[in-house]
Enzyme design. Sequence first.
Site, PDB file in Angstrom:
ATOM      1  N   TYR A 156      51.764  43.352  27.144  1.00  0.00           N
ATOM      2  CA  TYR A 156      52.704  42.766  26.196  1.00  0.00           C
ATOM      3  C   TYR A 156      53.468  41.650  26.907  1.00  0.00           C
ATOM      4  O   TYR A 156      53.676  41.684  28.116  1.00  0.00           O
ATOM      5  CB  TYR A 156      53.663  43.819  25.619  1.00  0.00           C
ATOM      6  CG  TYR A 156      54.353  44.683  26.654  1.00  0.00           C
ATOM      7  CD1 TYR A 156      55.618  44.346  27.138  1.00  0.00           C
ATOM      8  CD2 TYR A 156      53.741  45.829  27.150  1.00  0.00           C
ATOM      9  CE1 TYR A 156      56.254  45.127  28.078  1.00  0.00           C
ATOM     10  CE2 TYR A 156      54.373  46.616  28.084  1.00  0.00           C
ATOM     11  CZ  TYR A 156      55.628  46.274  28.549  1.00  0.00           C
ATOM     12  OH  TYR A 156      56.251  47.044  29.488  1.00  0.00           O
ATOM     13  N   HIS A 160      57.732  42.421  32.846  1.00  0.00           N
ATOM     14  CA  HIS A 160      58.015  43.766  33.332  1.00  0.00           C
ATOM     15  C   HIS A 160      57.252  43.999  34.630  1.00  0.00           C
ATOM     16  O   HIS A 160      56.228  43.359  34.886  1.00  0.00           O
ATOM     17  CB  HIS A 160      57.629  44.828  32.288  1.00  0.00           C
ATOM     18  CG  HIS A 160      56.204  44.751  31.830  1.00  0.00           C
ATOM     19  ND1 HIS A 160      55.733  43.779  30.957  1.00  0.00           N
ATOM     20  CD2 HIS A 160      55.128  45.532  32.122  1.00  0.00           C
ATOM     21  CE1 HIS A 160      54.450  43.961  30.733  1.00  0.00           C
ATOM     22  NE2 HIS A 160      54.048  45.022  31.442  1.00  0.00           N
TER      23      HIS A 160
END
Length: 220
Positions: A156, A160
């Site tokens: 996604y 992160h």
Amino acid sequence: KIAKIYLVLFPMHLNHIFNSFLVCPATEKHVKKYLHQEVFLVEESGEDYRNLTLPYISSQSFSVQWVHNILEKKAEADRIVFEDPDPDTGFVLFQLQDLYLIAIVHRRDVKSLRDLTSEHLPLLTNIRSKGEDAIQRQYGIPPRKLCMYLHYQPSYYHLHVHFTSLEFDAPGCRVERAHLLSDVIQNLQADSSYYRNCSLAFPLRADDGLLLRFKEAGKL
């Protein structure tokens, strides 16, 4: 919210062979992810990213609202192990499994490894130092037993960082997709535009729309 517990029993002689992973609710994307398909290794230049990958990403409806819900404590708040609320260098450390966590940055203007420059070094070094400290306090795992990395391409498009124990065989930790956080920091220290210009290799499944873009451009 009702918790459901599933129990799967394998014959004793097969227990060392099978490993199970439950995704609920599972979207069509999740189903496709775990179906067996032919895989191709794509080598993407910085120019390829700007001309092929970025337009493709922008044309798709890849929602990251569920990530925003975690950051805003609207969902899964009980799985947040640590938070640094700083809007520029802060993040939440989110537990996926006992030995598998992800640091999700509060900034919403960085999609992936390709967006990183030396401007983001304070963010990355903060994630490394505070993530290591939080995991050692919570799980007793010292930094020398941790693996910290970013995926490219990511699952996604909201930056992160993955934290896993070296003893845990996490999905997506293979060399063609995982980039060690320490290497990313060193590369950006040496060249601010390193990830804007370098070539990056990553696997794509046969049904991935981006693979078709690369094929149409004569890149495969």
